[in-house]
Enzyme design. Structure first.
Site, PDB file in Angstrom:
ATOM      1  N   HIS A   1       0.849  -1.163   0.051  1.00  6.76           N
ATOM      2  CA  HIS A   1       0.103  -0.112  -0.032  1.00  6.76           C
ATOM      3  C   HIS A   1       0.872   1.233  -0.017  1.00  6.76           C
ATOM      4  O   HIS A   1       1.824   1.204   0.890  1.00  6.76           O
ATOM      5  CB  HIS A   1      -0.856   0.002   1.288  1.00  6.76           C
ATOM      6  CG  HIS A   1      -1.838   1.083   1.298  1.00  6.76           C
ATOM      7  ND1 HIS A   1      -2.957   1.131   0.480  1.00  6.76           N
ATOM      8  CD2 HIS A   1      -1.971   2.359   1.976  1.00  6.76           C
ATOM      9  CE1 HIS A   1      -3.386   2.310   0.810  1.00  6.76           C
ATOM     10  NE2 HIS A   1      -2.908   2.972   1.569  1.00  6.76           N
TER      11      HIS A   1
ATOM     12  N   ASP B   1      -9.469  -9.580   6.165  1.00  2.69           N
ATOM     13  CA  ASP B   1     -10.661  -9.205   5.509  1.00  2.69           C
ATOM     14  C   ASP B   1     -11.079  -7.634   5.700  1.00  2.69           C
ATOM     15  O   ASP B   1     -12.149  -7.285   5.223  1.00  2.69           O
ATOM     16  CB  ASP B   1     -11.875 -10.014   5.886  1.00  2.69           C
ATOM     17  CG  ASP B   1     -12.022  -9.898   7.248  1.00  2.69           C
ATOM     18  OD1 ASP B   1     -11.444  -9.186   8.083  1.00  2.69           O
ATOM     19  OD2 ASP B   1     -12.744 -10.836   7.769  1.00  2.69           O
TER      20      ASP B   1
HETATM   21  C1  GRF Z   1       1.040   0.684  -6.096  1.00  7.93           C
HETATM   22  O1  GRF Z   1       1.237   2.217  -5.677  1.00  7.93           O
HETATM   23  C2  GRF Z   1       0.654  -0.015  -4.966  1.00  7.93           C
HETATM   24  O2  GRF Z   1       1.086   0.277  -3.748  1.00  7.93           O
HETATM   25  C3  GRF Z   1      -0.688   0.108  -5.227  1.00  7.93           C
HETATM   26  O3  GRF Z   1      -1.047  -0.002  -6.584  1.00  7.93           O
HETATM   27  C4  GRF Z   1      -0.067   0.554  -7.200  1.00  7.93           C
HETATM   28  C5  GRF Z   1       0.632  -0.525  -8.030  1.00  7.93           C
HETATM   29  O4  GRF Z   1       1.408  -0.180  -8.913  1.00  7.93           O
HETATM   30  N1  GRF Z   1      -1.602  -1.036  -4.387  1.00  7.93           N
HETATM   31  P1  GRF Z   1       2.012  -1.089 -10.151  1.00  7.93           P
HETATM   32  O5  GRF Z   1       0.997  -1.741 -10.673  1.00  7.93           O
HETATM   33  O6  GRF Z   1       2.725  -2.049  -9.227  1.00  7.93           O
HETATM   34  O7  GRF Z   1       2.901  -0.348 -10.985  1.00  7.93           O
END
Ligand code: GRF
Length: 221
Positions: free
Chosen positions: A112, A145
Site C-alpha cells: 500500500h 478481511d
Molecule cells: C502501487 O502504488 C501499490 O502500492 C498500489 O497500487 C500501485 C500499483 O502499482 N497497491 P504497479 O501496478 O505495481 O505499478
C-alpha cells in the site's frame, strides 16, 4: 539447488511492482518463482510484463462472475493448481473475500502506498499529500478481511518535500515500494516471518532500525 518460494502475483494495472519482483528474481536476489500472474484487467500492462519474461498469466474478468466468491474461487483454483504458496497482491484493485483468505491463511500479502494505518484505501499518496503530513511512505502487510488492515511486515518512510507535487511524492514512494516488496517476499521465502497477534517479527535481523527522522530538519535542537 535451493527451493524457491512458489508465488502467484495478482495485478490490475501497470505492474511496476511485478517488474521489480521479476528483476530481483532474475538477478538472483530473491528466492522465488512466479508460477502465475493473474489479472482481472485484460489491458493491464502487468500482463505484457509477464509475457515478456515468459511467465504464465491468466486473465480472470470479475465481471463474468455472479459474485465476489465465485470470482475468488476461480482465482484460488488457479493459484492452487500452480502450486502457489504465497499470494502477492501488486496493485490488485479488488478486495479479496474471507473465503479466499481462508484458502490461503496468512499467505496473502499486499503493498500500500502510505504508512498504514494512515490513509488506507484508494490514492494513499494523494490522501497523504492533501493532508499535509511531513512523512509518508509505503507498507507491505498481510491481507485480512479489512481494507489495507492486516499485520505489517515492513514499511519505508519518505519525506514530503515543500517542492513536491502529488506526482513527485508518488514517484518517491513507488521507488521504495520496489525495494520493500522484494525484501518482504525474501523474508517470507527464508521462513523468517513470525506473526503474534498483530505483531510481525523477522527472525535473525542483522540490525535494528535506529534512525529518528525530522522534517523539516531540526536546526540545533
Ligand atoms: C502501487 O502504488 C501499490 O502500492 C498500489 O497500487 C500501485 C500499483 O502499482 N497497491 P504497479 O501496478 O505495481 O505499478
Amino acid at each position: 539447488m535451493e527451493k524457491k518460494l512458489p508465488i502467484g502475483v495478482l495485478a490490475s494495472g501497470s505492474g511496476s511492482n511485478l517488474q521489480s519482483i521479476i528483476d530481483h528474481i532474475e538477478q538472483g536476489r530473491l528466492d522465488a518463482d512466479i508460477r502465475v500472474v493473474i489479472s482481472n484487467n485484460p489491458d493491464a500492462y502487468a500482463i505484457t510484463r509477464a509475457q515478456k519474461h515468459g511467465i504464465p498469466f491468466v486473465i480472470v474478468r470479475h465481471q463474468e462472475f455472479p459474485d465476489r466468491e465465485a470470482f475468488d474461487r476461480q482465482m484460488a483454483e488457479i493459484l492452487i493448481s500452480c502450486g502457489v504458496e504465497l499470494v502477492v497482491m501488486a496493485g490488485f484493485m479488488r478486495v479479496l473475500s474471507p473465503l479466499f483468505l481462508k484458502t490461503f491463511p496468512q499467505r496473502v500479502i499486499n503493498i500500500h502506498p502510505a504508512l498504514l494505518p494512515s490513509f488506507p484505501g484508494l490514492h494513499g499518496q494523494r490522501q497523504a499529500f492533501e493532508y499535509g503530513v511531513k512523512f509518508s511512505g509505503c507498507t507491505v502487510h498481510f491481507a485480512d478481511d479489512g481494507v489495507d488492515s492486516g499485520p505489517i511486515i515492513i514499511q519505508a518512510v519518505v519525506p514530503v518535500l515543500e517542492t513536491d507535487t502529488e506526482d513527485t511524492l508518488a514517484e518517491r514512494i513507488l521507488r521504495e515500494e520496489h525495494r520493500i516488496y522484494p525484501q518482504a517476499i525474501q523474508f517470507y521465502a527464508e521462513g523468517r516471518i513470525e506473526i503474534h497477534n498483530r505483531q510481525v517479527r523477522i527472525r535473525g535481523l542483522k540490525e535494528s532500525a535506529s534512525q529518528v527522522l525530522h522534517n523539516p530538519p531540526l536546526e540545533g535542537f
